[in-house]
Design a protein around this motif. Structure first.
Motif, PDB file in Angstrom:
ATOM      1  N   SER A 118       0.759  -1.152   0.084  1.00  0.00           N
ATOM      2  CA  SER A 118       0.297  -0.008   0.176  1.00  0.00           C
ATOM      3  C   SER A 118       0.626   1.247   0.149  1.00  0.00           C
ATOM      4  CB  SER A 118      -0.760  -0.146   1.112  1.00  0.00           C
ATOM      5  OG  SER A 118      -1.627   1.109   1.152  1.00  0.00           O
TER       6      SER A 118
ATOM      7  N   ASP B  63       2.305   1.800  -3.403  1.00  0.00           N
ATOM      8  CA  ASP B  63       1.051   2.307  -4.257  1.00  0.00           C
ATOM      9  C   ASP B  63       1.241   3.797  -4.141  1.00  0.00           C
ATOM     10  OD1 ASP B  63       0.468  -0.133  -5.196  1.00  0.00           O
ATOM     11  OD2 ASP B  63      -1.100  -0.283  -3.896  1.00  0.00           O
TER      12      ASP B  63
ATOM     13  N   GLN C  54       1.525  -3.308 -12.835  1.00  0.00           N
ATOM     14  CA  GLN C  54       0.334  -3.014 -12.512  1.00  0.00           C
ATOM     15  C   GLN C  54      -0.119  -1.780 -11.707  1.00  0.00           C
ATOM     16  OE1 GLN C  54      -1.710  -6.014 -12.288  1.00  0.00           O
ATOM     17  NE2 GLN C  54      -3.351  -4.440 -11.731  1.00  0.00           N
ATOM     18  N   ARG C  55       0.895  -0.941 -11.198  1.00  0.00           N
ATOM     19  CA  ARG C  55       0.453   0.159 -10.849  1.00  0.00           C
ATOM     20  C   ARG C  55       0.299   1.360 -11.823  1.00  0.00           C
ATOM     21  NH1 ARG C  55       5.071  -1.054  -6.807  1.00  0.00           N
ATOM     22  NH2 ARG C  55       3.570  -1.502  -4.840  1.00  0.00           N
TER      23      ARG C  55
ATOM     24  N   ALA D 167      -1.206   0.359 -14.765  1.00  0.00           N
ATOM     25  CA  ALA D 167      -2.729  -0.030 -14.867  1.00  0.00           C
ATOM     26  C   ALA D 167      -3.799   0.447 -13.807  1.00  0.00           C
ATOM     27  CB  ALA D 167      -2.768  -1.455 -15.172  1.00  0.00           C
ATOM     28  N   ASP D 168      -3.361   0.543 -12.468  1.00  0.00           N
ATOM     29  CA  ASP D 168      -4.217   1.019 -11.693  1.00  0.00           C
ATOM     30  C   ASP D 168      -4.155   2.431 -10.970  1.00  0.00           C
ATOM     31  OD1 ASP D 168      -5.042  -1.808 -11.566  1.00  0.00           O
ATOM     32  OD2 ASP D 168      -3.644  -2.487  -9.921  1.00  0.00           O
ATOM     33  N   TYR D 169      -3.513   3.303 -11.909  1.00  0.00           N
ATOM     34  CA  TYR D 169      -2.942   4.459 -11.365  1.00  0.00           C
ATOM     35  C   TYR D 169      -4.276   5.415 -11.110  1.00  0.00           C
ATOM     36  CZ  TYR D 169      -1.921   9.570 -11.944  1.00  0.00           C
ATOM     37  OH  TYR D 169      -1.792  10.699 -11.778  1.00  0.00           O
ATOM     38  N   LYS D 170      -5.185   5.349 -11.874  1.00  0.00           N
ATOM     39  CA  LYS D 170      -6.376   6.192 -11.537  1.00  0.00           C
ATOM     40  C   LYS D 170      -7.035   5.527 -10.378  1.00  0.00           C
ATOM     41  CE  LYS D 170      -6.234   9.147 -14.990  1.00  0.00           C
ATOM     42  NZ  LYS D 170      -6.018  10.410 -14.788  1.00  0.00           N
ATOM     43  N   ALA D 171      -7.243   4.293 -10.338  1.00  0.00           N
ATOM     44  CA  ALA D 171      -8.117   3.841  -8.961  1.00  0.00           C
ATOM     45  C   ALA D 171      -7.154   4.133  -7.553  1.00  0.00           C
ATOM     46  CB  ALA D 171      -8.197   2.420  -9.282  1.00  0.00           C
ATOM     47  N   ILE D 172      -5.877   3.927  -7.898  1.00  0.00           N
ATOM     48  CA  ILE D 172      -5.076   4.431  -6.740  1.00  0.00           C
ATOM     49  C   ILE D 172      -5.088   5.859  -6.237  1.00  0.00           C
ATOM     50  CG2 ILE D 172      -2.566   4.490  -5.765  1.00  0.00           C
ATOM     51  CD1 ILE D 172      -2.115   2.234  -7.443  1.00  0.00           C
TER      52      ILE D 172
END
Length: 375
Positions: free
Chosen positions: A18, A21, A69-70, A72-77
């Protein structure tokens, strides 16, 4: 030595992911656009700052699954970052209450400032006792806090990476002065290159190092590090330590994402450093600390049944040449016999499985020789 309970280990692992992230999005502008760039036949992630078309922000290798992965998940994080930070702060506090190592407030603020500059994003590595603090969580084993006390921050980076990365960090000097305006830059004698360290009025030092893969003629001659806007002191054996580092976290506030040497490399490097120290009253204490840190990691690997990994790391160092071999063989008699036997038996087992008769013969002969000499 005993293992940390499973619940705490799982909590630490989740926290580490976390914190990294959040560290990832902290280095990315809100309007940033990711793109890939090929350098010497390898692909790397960069981010273009739309507000500043001239600035490309280095993210990391496209071969790194965590970074992919980060991205790809940038917006969500980013959208959940406020809640993540609050949760991280609570977990950091809980782990500290459970006895996990943490820096004092000022040291934590200094490490946080260094992370904020982008030093670890640009593949810089935290070494020394602050790195050792991170290993309790990484290894899942209770370590002795007495071996974690330090009054300096040691930072390392490969010169080739500093030259090759098309990006640079924010001014570390400015960040440090915001914490303590007594920090002063310190260069090396007879050189006009950028500073290699900073020291405050209390004697706390932040120092930059880089591997010296050449002769000792380069010792004391700073290397210019373009991506850092700094100089760095070249040191022998450092390339071994910072090769293939791992993610670590510092338990301060909501957590600081850092990059540290893998624990097995740290242990073997400490054996080498301890053997090379010129012994006086100051260096004697440092050598004892080196050996105690190495010993604890060796015990931790044994407790975790990871002896083979440690043995292969020792063999890698052994294979680097006669100087390395001599230092490593001498180091066995500098640590407690029980610890020495754990390491030696692990190496012998791997050597036997891999038909490394040269290591078996050399190790057995050197041990007999050292006992005769009383070393």
């Amino acid at each position: 030595m005993k293992k940390i309970d499973m619940a705490s280990s799982v909590l630490f692992s989740q926290l580490s992911s976390s914190i990294h992230d959040i560290g990832f999005i902290d280095n990315i502008p809100i309007d940033g656009v990711f793109f890939k760039k090929t350098i010497k036949d390898r692909e790397y992630w960069y981010c273009k700052n739309v507000a500043s078309q001239n600035r490309n922000i280095y993210i990391g290798s496209c071969s790194n699954d965590e970074i992919n992965q980060r991205v790809a998940d940038y917006k969500a994080i980013q959208e959940s970052s406020m809640n993540i930070r609050k949760q991280n702060r609570i977990i950091v506090s809980s782990l500290k209450n459970l006895g996990f190592p943490a820096p004092d407030i000022k040291s934590g603020n200094i490490l946080s400032a260094i992370a904020d500059t982008g030093f670890f994003r640009l593949r810089g590595v935290l070494i020394g006792s602050f790195a050792f603090q991170t290993y309790q969580g990484i290894l899942g084993v209770k370590l002795n806090n007495a071996n974690m006390v330090t009054f300096d921050v040691d930072l390392a980076k490969f010169h080739s990476i500093s030259v090759g990365i098309d990006d640079h960090i924010e001014s570390i000097e400015k960040k440090l002065l915001l914490i303590d305006n007594s920090f002063k830059p310190i260069g090396m004698p007879l050189n006009d290159l950028p500073p290699v360290k900073f020291r405050n009025s209390e004697g706390f030092v932040v120092e930059f190092l880089t591997p010296n893969n050449s002769s000792n003629d380069y010792s004391g001659k700073p290397a210019k590090m373009p991506s850092l806007n700094m100089g760095a002191t070249p040191l022998r054996f450092l390339d071994f330590l910072i090769h293939n580092p791992v993610n670590g976290i510092i338990l301060h506030r909501s957590g600081i994402p850092v990059c540290v040497p893998s624990p097995d490399r740290y242990a073997i490097h400490k054996l080498i450093v301890a053997e090379r120290r010129i012994i006086d009253s100051h260096q004697f204490d440092k050598r004892n600390k080196d050996l105690m840190q190495a010993s604890q990691i060796i015990q931790a690997y044994d407790l975790n049944q990871m002896n083979e990994e440690l043995a292969y790391t020792w063999i890698e160092a052994y294979d680097r040449g006669p100087t390395w071999k001599e230092i490593l063989l001498k180091s066995f008699n500098k640590i407690d016999k029980d610890i020495s036997d754990i390491l030696k038996n692990s190496i012998l087992e791997v050597a036997q499985n891999d038909d490394r008769n040269d290591i078996i013969e050399c190790l057995n002969n050197s041990m007999s020789s050292l006992k005769i000499k009383g070393l």
